[in-house]
Design a protein around this motif. Sequence first.
Motif, PDB file in Angstrom:
ATOM      1  N   PRO A  11     -11.092  27.903  48.276  1.00 51.04           N
ATOM      2  CA  PRO A  11     -10.862  28.966  49.251  1.00 51.04           C
ATOM      3  C   PRO A  11      -9.593  28.744  50.056  1.00 51.04           C
ATOM      4  CG  PRO A  11     -12.434  27.410  50.139  1.00 51.04           C
ATOM      5  CD  PRO A  11     -12.115  26.954  48.737  1.00 51.04           C
ATOM      6  N   GLY A  12      -9.201  29.768  50.778  1.00 51.36           N
ATOM      7  CA  GLY A  12      -8.085  29.625  51.706  1.00 51.36           C
ATOM      8  C   GLY A  12      -6.749  29.434  51.011  1.00 51.36           C
ATOM      9  N   THR A  13      -5.861  28.717  51.682  1.00 54.55           N
ATOM     10  CA  THR A  13      -4.515  28.450  51.187  1.00 54.55           C
ATOM     11  C   THR A  13      -4.254  26.952  51.313  1.00 54.55           C
ATOM     12  OG1 THR A  13      -3.483  28.677  53.368  1.00 54.55           O
ATOM     13  CG2 THR A  13      -3.769  30.700  52.064  1.00 54.55           C
ATOM     14  N   ASP A  16      -4.775  26.110  54.790  1.00 54.98           N
ATOM     15  CA  ASP A  16      -6.118  26.365  55.347  1.00 54.98           C
ATOM     16  C   ASP A  16      -7.132  26.227  54.223  1.00 54.98           C
ATOM     17  OD1 ASP A  16      -8.332  27.287  56.850  1.00 54.98           O
ATOM     18  OD2 ASP A  16      -7.923  29.363  56.261  1.00 54.98           O
ATOM     19  N   GLY A  19     -10.688  27.877  54.605  1.00 54.81           N
ATOM     20  CA  GLY A  19     -10.827  29.334  54.717  1.00 54.81           C
ATOM     21  C   GLY A  19     -11.381  29.778  56.057  1.00 54.81           C
ATOM     22  N   THR A  20     -11.155  28.979  57.100  1.00 56.26           N
ATOM     23  CA  THR A  20     -11.717  29.291  58.415  1.00 56.26           C
ATOM     24  C   THR A  20     -10.683  29.832  59.394  1.00 56.26           C
ATOM     25  OG1 THR A  20     -11.359  26.996  59.117  1.00 56.26           O
ATOM     26  CG2 THR A  20     -13.530  27.541  58.214  1.00 56.26           C
ATOM     27  N   GLN A 111     -19.456  29.856  50.394  1.00 53.37           N
ATOM     28  CA  GLN A 111     -18.419  29.331  49.507  1.00 53.37           C
ATOM     29  C   GLN A 111     -19.030  28.450  48.419  1.00 53.37           C
ATOM     30  OE1 GLN A 111     -15.855  27.293  52.243  1.00 53.37           O
ATOM     31  NE2 GLN A 111     -14.733  29.123  52.847  1.00 53.37           N
TER      32      GLN A 111
END
Length: 308
Positions: A11-13, A16, A19-20, A111
């Motif tokens: 998740p996210g990048t 991050d 993903g929060t 997730q």
Amino acid sequence: MRERPRNPAIPGTARDRTGTAGLLRNALAQINRRFDGLRKDVLAIFDRIPVYALNDEAALVRYGITPEVMDMTMLEIEAALDRWIQNGREPRYLFWWDPFVNQAAQLGTAQSVANLAQLSSVYATARTLDLVISSEPYRTRVGLARIKSYEHWTGLRAEGQSRLAAVIGRAVADGLNPHAARKLIEEALGVTKSKAAQYAQTDITDTLRQARWAEAEATTQELGIKIGMLWTSALQPTTRATHAMRNGRVYSTDEVRAFYGRDGNRYNCHCGQTECLLDADGKPILSNRLTRMMEAEQQSWVLAKSSY
């Protein structure tokens, strides 16, 4: 024909990994609003202390304050801190920070469920998000996380009260002019606010990560699926080298817990851990492409770090 390994969904990048970012923005907005209200209340309380001077800019002034007035001032500040930081509530009631704990736990679980469902058909047919979040172990974990958070905010409120009492008491005793005293009060509030923001980031990411570890362990215990935790480093300029160097490596949940339990590693960490399948020998099932990509990410970070 041999089936290609299914890579975990990250998740996210790269900045991050949990993903929060959106959840943290909302939390910081809430903290900013609360501390803005607290600042106005505390300054209004201080302004009610009588001052005897020709003007507000005099180097030294005389405050018309008695022990009784000081006691009342401190009680009013305590009430303001309760109102804006602690909410004057007991843990059994809904506390203002509870929704952020709930959302972080549910996001981490969602997730995990989505990732494991696409990695394993056995998992997909056995567990759903609704099933997990309605389970007793999940509710117990969230309840414990709420209590931990409440205790932290209670401690932060007490620390903030002590800091304000010292600043105001010293300003009154030294006869510091009100303008300078107000600046010191705002600086004291700023220290407490900074600690609140730091805690918000730590608590949200920590709650999410623990939700993922718990689901990985439940998957192994209940379904017999071997799971490892693929470390995905948040490759930011401020990322610690000990965190960045773990990018792309796979650990057990016990190893991850041990890492976060020492050297302050859990604080200000944006790294994530994503479930991946292990083969019969306990080796992670990852594609060569994903492995090379994560190695390249780490190398790019090292090069960028050396140029700062």
